[in-house]
Design a protein around this motif. Structure first.
Motif, mmCIF file in Angstrom:
data_model
loop_
_atom_site.group_PDB
_atom_site.id
_atom_site.type_symbol
_atom_site.label_atom_id
_atom_site.label_comp_id
_atom_site.label_asym_id
_atom_site.label_seq_id
_atom_site.Cartn_x
_atom_site.Cartn_y
_atom_site.Cartn_z
ATOM 1 N N MET A 1 26.461 7.825 16.488
ATOM 2 C CA MET A 1 26.872 8.616 15.188
ATOM 3 C C MET A 1 27.019 7.785 14.043
ATOM 4 O O MET A 1 26.621 6.592 13.989
ATOM 5 C CB MET A 1 28.116 9.039 15.752
ATOM 6 C CG MET A 1 28.272 9.787 16.920
ATOM 7 S SD MET A 1 27.245 11.416 17.148
ATOM 8 C CE MET A 1 28.053 12.373 15.757
ATOM 9 N N ASP B 1 27.168 18.268 29.832
ATOM 10 C CA ASP B 1 27.078 18.648 28.434
ATOM 11 C C ASP B 1 25.654 19.488 28.003
ATOM 12 O O ASP B 1 25.746 20.445 27.392
ATOM 13 C CB ASP B 1 26.932 17.497 27.363
ATOM 14 C CG ASP B 1 28.585 16.834 27.559
ATOM 15 O OD1 ASP B 1 29.431 17.669 27.811
ATOM 16 O OD2 ASP B 1 28.635 15.597 27.264
ATOM 17 N N VAL C 1 30.094 5.035 16.092
ATOM 18 C CA VAL C 1 30.713 5.216 17.514
ATOM 19 C C VAL C 1 29.441 5.802 18.294
ATOM 20 O O VAL C 1 28.406 6.515 17.855
ATOM 21 C CB VAL C 1 31.929 6.389 17.439
ATOM 22 C CG1 VAL C 1 32.061 6.744 18.811
ATOM 23 C CG2 VAL C 1 32.980 6.054 16.607
ATOM 24 N N ARG C 2 29.411 5.507 19.724
ATOM 25 C CA ARG C 2 28.283 6.190 20.483
ATOM 26 C C ARG C 2 28.998 7.370 21.091
ATOM 27 O O ARG C 2 30.124 7.280 21.670
ATOM 28 C CB ARG C 2 28.027 5.021 21.752
ATOM 29 C CG ARG C 2 27.821 3.695 21.085
ATOM 30 C CD ARG C 2 26.347 3.479 20.572
ATOM 31 N NE ARG C 2 25.264 4.019 21.255
ATOM 32 C CZ ARG C 2 23.859 4.074 20.719
ATOM 33 N NH1 ARG C 2 23.692 3.852 19.503
ATOM 34 N NH2 ARG C 2 23.053 4.391 21.595
ATOM 35 N N TRP C 3 28.242 8.299 21.256
ATOM 36 C CA TRP C 3 28.553 9.609 21.787
ATOM 37 C C TRP C 3 27.803 9.887 23.116
ATOM 38 O O TRP C 3 26.558 10.012 23.072
ATOM 39 C CB TRP C 3 28.264 10.968 20.812
ATOM 40 C CG TRP C 3 28.387 12.105 21.733
ATOM 41 C CD1 TRP C 3 29.281 12.537 22.406
ATOM 42 C CD2 TRP C 3 27.618 13.314 21.369
ATOM 43 N NE1 TRP C 3 29.045 13.690 22.651
ATOM 44 C CE2 TRP C 3 28.083 14.414 22.383
ATOM 45 C CE3 TRP C 3 26.378 13.571 20.626
ATOM 46 C CZ2 TRP C 3 27.248 15.493 22.312
ATOM 47 C CZ3 TRP C 3 25.846 14.723 20.566
ATOM 48 C CH2 TRP C 3 26.388 15.765 21.483
ATOM 49 N N PRO C 4 28.431 9.692 24.396
ATOM 50 C CA PRO C 4 27.978 9.704 25.571
ATOM 51 C C PRO C 4 27.532 11.250 26.015
ATOM 52 O O PRO C 4 28.459 11.998 25.840
ATOM 53 C CB PRO C 4 28.761 9.061 26.800
ATOM 54 C CG PRO C 4 30.187 9.229 25.891
ATOM 55 C CD PRO C 4 29.628 9.362 24.337
ATOM 56 N N VAL C 5 26.261 11.465 26.255
ATOM 57 C CA VAL C 5 25.908 12.792 26.389
ATOM 58 C C VAL C 5 25.769 13.119 28.130
ATOM 59 O O VAL C 5 25.020 11.951 28.660
ATOM 60 C CB VAL C 5 24.478 13.059 25.742
ATOM 61 C CG1 VAL C 5 24.128 14.915 26.174
ATOM 62 C CG2 VAL C 5 24.689 13.267 24.196
ATOM 63 N N ASP D 1 23.106 7.920 25.289
ATOM 64 C CA ASP D 1 24.092 7.837 24.004
ATOM 65 C C ASP D 1 23.427 8.219 22.861
ATOM 66 O O ASP D 1 22.226 7.976 22.525
ATOM 67 C CB ASP D 1 24.777 6.472 23.830
ATOM 68 C CG ASP D 1 25.699 6.153 25.361
ATOM 69 O OD1 ASP D 1 26.196 6.984 25.624
ATOM 70 O OD2 ASP D 1 25.865 4.782 25.477
ATOM 71 N N PRO E 1 27.343 9.614 32.056
ATOM 72 C CA PRO E 1 26.573 9.733 30.761
ATOM 73 C C PRO E 1 24.907 9.516 31.008
ATOM 74 O O PRO E 1 24.643 8.667 31.902
ATOM 75 C CB PRO E 1 27.019 8.426 30.185
ATOM 76 C CG PRO E 1 28.357 8.291 30.470
ATOM 77 C CD PRO E 1 28.481 8.682 32.257
#
Length: 142
Positions: free
Chosen positions: A44, A56, A48-52, A41, A38
């Motif tokens: 959202m 990606d 929730v944390r969206w790891p980029v 982050d 990651p």
């Protein structure tokens, strides 16, 4: 002249730069780890944390550039034909890297290679279809 260059070379070049900086270079098997780490982050709305990851971001860049390449392939100028030929060379280079260099045996690079292949196929198909429409037939010809 720059209009003839395939833009999908940019995300492929970015992947190559990320792979060459690995310990061991193109022979390294750590590229999958680097692509899945990651980078940041995104919070959202659900909490929730969206790891980029780097992978990606490269795939996102590839999709955006693929869309632009599809738009470029609708022209039937000489630069479009040169672009298709250079895209084919880029795909051959991607295929060689994917098959022979351990740093390129990742899902991220595979999907970038598929995007390059789709660019090649779509470019040739769009050019052929548009060329068929440019042909004038005389009366009575199908």
């Amino acid at each position: 002249m720059f209009a003839a260059l395939p833009l999908l070379a940019l995300p492929v070049l970015a992947y190559n730069l990320a792979a060459v900086t690995l310990p061991g270079g193109f022979g390294s098997q750590e590229a999958a780890i680097r692509m899945s780490e990651p980078m940041f982050d995104v919070a959202m709305s659900t909490g929730v944390r969206w790891p980029v990851t780097l992978g990606d971001l490269l795939l996102l860049a590839g999709l955006i550039v693929l869309f632009i390449e599809m738009l470029k392939s609708t022209t039937s100028r000489r630069t479009a034909i040169v672009n298709h030929a250079l895209s084919l060379l880029l795909f051959i280079g991607c295929l060689v890297e994917f098959l022979l260099a351990p740093a390129f045996a990742t899902s991220t690079f595979f999907l970038l290679g598929v995007m390059v292949l789709l660019d090649v196929l779509a470019g040739f198909i769009v050019t052929i279809v548009s060329a068929r429409r440019d042909i004038d037939f005389g009366p009575g010809d199908p």
